[in-house]
Design a protein around this motif. Structure first.
Motif, PDB file in Angstrom:
ATOM      1  N   ASN A 131       0.689  -1.356   0.152  1.00 10.15           N
ATOM      2  CA  ASN A 131       0.024  -0.098  -0.102  1.00 10.15           C
ATOM      3  C   ASN A 131       0.905   1.283  -0.080  1.00 10.15           C
ATOM      4  O   ASN A 131       0.312   2.218  -0.656  1.00 10.15           O
ATOM      5  CB  ASN A 131      -1.064   0.037   1.028  1.00 10.15           C
ATOM      6  CG  ASN A 131      -1.876  -0.947   1.052  1.00 10.15           C
ATOM      7  OD1 ASN A 131      -2.296  -1.376   0.101  1.00 10.15           O
ATOM      8  ND2 ASN A 131      -2.759  -1.264   2.433  1.00 10.15           N
ATOM      9  N   THR A 163       3.826   1.558  -1.286  1.00 10.44           N
ATOM     10  CA  THR A 163       4.315   1.660  -2.612  1.00 10.44           C
ATOM     11  C   THR A 163       3.453   2.343  -3.586  1.00 10.44           C
ATOM     12  O   THR A 163       3.728   3.057  -4.174  1.00 10.44           O
ATOM     13  CB  THR A 163       5.019   0.365  -3.046  1.00 10.44           C
ATOM     14  OG1 THR A 163       5.834  -0.092  -2.108  1.00 10.44           O
ATOM     15  CG2 THR A 163       5.663   0.464  -4.579  1.00 10.44           C
ATOM     16  N   ALA A 164       2.242   1.701  -3.546  1.00  8.98           N
ATOM     17  CA  ALA A 164       1.176   2.430  -4.402  1.00  8.98           C
ATOM     18  C   ALA A 164       0.761   3.825  -4.106  1.00  8.98           C
ATOM     19  O   ALA A 164       0.671   4.604  -5.103  1.00  8.98           O
ATOM     20  CB  ALA A 164      -0.060   1.392  -4.109  1.00  8.98           C
ATOM     21  N   LEU A 165       0.822   4.186  -2.710  1.00  9.13           N
ATOM     22  CA  LEU A 165       0.589   5.350  -2.264  1.00  9.13           C
ATOM     23  C   LEU A 165       1.578   6.500  -2.925  1.00  9.13           C
ATOM     24  O   LEU A 165       1.553   7.486  -3.405  1.00  9.13           O
ATOM     25  CB  LEU A 165       0.438   5.741  -1.006  1.00  9.13           C
ATOM     26  CG  LEU A 165      -0.922   4.970  -0.578  1.00  9.13           C
ATOM     27  CD1 LEU A 165      -1.084   5.162   0.845  1.00  9.13           C
ATOM     28  CD2 LEU A 165      -2.221   5.692  -0.864  1.00  9.13           C
ATOM     29  N   ARG A 166       2.938   6.089  -2.755  1.00 10.96           N
ATOM     30  CA  ARG A 166       3.844   6.799  -2.949  1.00 10.96           C
ATOM     31  C   ARG A 166       4.025   7.022  -4.594  1.00 10.96           C
ATOM     32  O   ARG A 166       4.218   8.034  -5.289  1.00 10.96           O
ATOM     33  CB  ARG A 166       5.636   6.049  -2.831  1.00 10.96           C
ATOM     34  CG  ARG A 166       5.636   6.524  -1.195  1.00 10.96           C
ATOM     35  CD  ARG A 166       6.926   5.986  -0.882  1.00 10.96           C
ATOM     36  NE  ARG A 166       6.923   5.992   0.539  1.00 10.96           N
ATOM     37  CZ  ARG A 166       7.957   5.523   1.529  1.00 10.96           C
ATOM     38  NH1 ARG A 166       8.428   4.402   0.780  1.00 10.96           N
ATOM     39  NH2 ARG A 166       7.890   5.527   2.759  1.00 10.96           N
ATOM     40  N   ALA A 167       3.615   5.721  -5.567  1.00 12.29           N
ATOM     41  CA  ALA A 167       3.543   5.949  -6.836  1.00 12.29           C
ATOM     42  C   ALA A 167       2.431   6.764  -7.364  1.00 12.29           C
ATOM     43  O   ALA A 167       2.807   7.604  -8.230  1.00 12.29           O
ATOM     44  CB  ALA A 167       3.292   4.644  -7.465  1.00 12.29           C
ATOM     45  N   GLU A 168       1.435   6.799  -6.589  1.00  5.77           N
ATOM     46  CA  GLU A 168       0.312   7.898  -7.038  1.00  5.77           C
ATOM     47  C   GLU A 168       0.807   9.322  -6.768  1.00  5.77           C
ATOM     48  O   GLU A 168       0.434  10.075  -7.412  1.00  5.77           O
ATOM     49  CB  GLU A 168      -0.741   7.429  -6.233  1.00  5.77           C
ATOM     50  CG  GLU A 168      -2.154   8.314  -6.530  1.00  5.77           C
ATOM     51  CD  GLU A 168      -3.466   8.120  -5.756  1.00  5.77           C
ATOM     52  OE1 GLU A 168      -4.516   8.748  -5.950  1.00  5.77           O
ATOM     53  OE2 GLU A 168      -3.360   7.012  -5.054  1.00  5.77           O
ATOM     54  N   ILE A 169       1.404   9.404  -5.625  1.00  4.50           N
ATOM     55  CA  ILE A 169       1.783  10.823  -5.155  1.00  4.50           C
ATOM     56  C   ILE A 169       2.757  11.329  -6.289  1.00  4.50           C
ATOM     57  O   ILE A 169       2.700  12.301  -6.740  1.00  4.50           O
ATOM     58  CB  ILE A 169       2.527  10.870  -3.819  1.00  4.50           C
ATOM     59  CG1 ILE A 169       1.363  10.833  -2.738  1.00  4.50           C
ATOM     60  CG2 ILE A 169       3.330  12.213  -3.742  1.00  4.50           C
ATOM     61  CD1 ILE A 169       1.789  10.373  -1.295  1.00  4.50           C
ATOM     62  N   ASP A 170       3.804  10.395  -6.828  1.00  2.00           N
ATOM     63  CA  ASP A 170       4.531  10.870  -7.688  1.00  2.00           C
ATOM     64  C   ASP A 170       3.967  11.194  -9.071  1.00  2.00           C
ATOM     65  O   ASP A 170       4.381  12.130  -9.609  1.00  2.00           O
ATOM     66  CB  ASP A 170       5.784   9.603  -7.829  1.00  2.00           C
ATOM     67  CG  ASP A 170       6.894  10.206  -8.967  1.00  2.00           C
ATOM     68  OD1 ASP A 170       7.402  11.437  -8.804  1.00  2.00           O
ATOM     69  OD2 ASP A 170       7.207   9.421  -9.991  1.00  2.00           O
ATOM     70  N   HIS A 171       3.141  10.290  -9.580  1.00  2.00           N
ATOM     71  CA  HIS A 171       2.290  10.718 -10.728  1.00  2.00           C
ATOM     72  C   HIS A 171       1.665  11.947 -10.498  1.00  2.00           C
ATOM     73  O   HIS A 171       1.501  12.925 -11.592  1.00  2.00           O
ATOM     74  CB  HIS A 171       1.025   9.651 -10.957  1.00  2.00           C
ATOM     75  CG  HIS A 171       0.178   9.720 -11.993  1.00  2.00           C
ATOM     76  ND1 HIS A 171       0.572   9.938 -13.377  1.00  2.00           N
ATOM     77  CD2 HIS A 171      -0.919  10.091 -11.714  1.00  2.00           C
ATOM     78  CE1 HIS A 171      -0.359  10.054 -14.109  1.00  2.00           C
ATOM     79  NE2 HIS A 171      -1.360  10.020 -13.318  1.00  2.00           N
ATOM     80  N   LEU A 172       0.839  12.314  -9.357  1.00  2.00           N
ATOM     81  CA  LEU A 172       0.344  13.508  -9.484  1.00  2.00           C
ATOM     82  C   LEU A 172       1.106  14.960  -9.189  1.00  2.00           C
ATOM     83  O   LEU A 172       0.853  15.955  -9.948  1.00  2.00           O
ATOM     84  CB  LEU A 172      -0.689  13.582  -7.884  1.00  2.00           C
ATOM     85  CG  LEU A 172      -1.845  12.388  -7.954  1.00  2.00           C
ATOM     86  CD1 LEU A 172      -2.410  12.414  -6.433  1.00  2.00           C
ATOM     87  CD2 LEU A 172      -2.934  13.057  -8.864  1.00  2.00           C
ATOM     88  N   ARG A 173       2.383  14.475  -8.830  1.00  2.00           N
ATOM     89  CA  ARG A 173       3.313  15.716  -8.743  1.00  2.00           C
ATOM     90  C   ARG A 173       3.673  15.931 -10.020  1.00  2.00           C
ATOM     91  O   ARG A 173       3.786  17.295 -10.507  1.00  2.00           O
ATOM     92  CB  ARG A 173       4.300  15.369  -7.743  1.00  2.00           C
ATOM     93  CG  ARG A 173       4.225  15.649  -6.529  1.00  2.00           C
ATOM     94  CD  ARG A 173       5.591  15.418  -5.652  1.00  2.00           C
ATOM     95  NE  ARG A 173       5.093  15.433  -4.288  1.00  2.00           N
ATOM     96  CZ  ARG A 173       5.518  14.911  -3.150  1.00  2.00           C
ATOM     97  NH1 ARG A 173       6.684  13.981  -3.581  1.00  2.00           N
ATOM     98  NH2 ARG A 173       5.400  15.163  -1.863  1.00  2.00           N
TER      99      ARG A 173
END
Length: 135
Positions: free
Chosen positions: A28, A30-40
């Protein structure tokens, strides 16, 4: 008539668990960090697109829609994502040379934009260039 209800002992000692209060699993996180990176990245790209659109609006007297359509047209011709195209336009505004392929695409897009403006000014019903979507 009144009714009395007896509640079991400990009824008010409720325990609530929230998913945000628990320690998420490594997957979870890792998925949240990937989503934050995508949004940034999306937000940074959006800023570049808005800035490039403003530059186009300043250089070619047009509104927001045609300016964005021009950037999209360049992006399609060069097979490059819109944020990358916008970043190249902003860099060109700051003095860095625009890649040759984008220069040619910009010339074509400007020629199409001016041709549409002339057609609108003359009152003829001119259809937009084939394959080009209007915003």
């Amino acid at each position: 008539m009144s009714r009395t209800t007896m509640l079991p002992e400990g009824y008010w000692d409720l325990k609530a668990e929230a998913s945000w209060g628990n320690t998420p699993s490594g997957q979870n996180i890792t998925a949240l960090r990937a989503e934050i990176d995508h949004l940034r990245r999306a937000m940074a790209g959006r800023a570049a697109i808005d800035q490039a659109r403003g530059i186009v609006m300043a250089l070619t007297p047009c509104r927001r829609g045609p300016a964005r359509a021009l950037l999209v047209d360049i992006s399609r011709q060069c097979n490059v994502k819109l944020p990358e195209t916008a970043a190249a336009v902003v860099a060109a505004w700051e003095g860095k040379p625009l890649p040759r392929r984008m220069q040619l695409a910009l010339r074509r897009a400007l020629k199409d934009l001016h041709a549409e403006d002339r057609a609108c000014a003359s009152g003829s019903s001119h259809e937009p260039t084939a394959g080009r979507r209007r915003p």
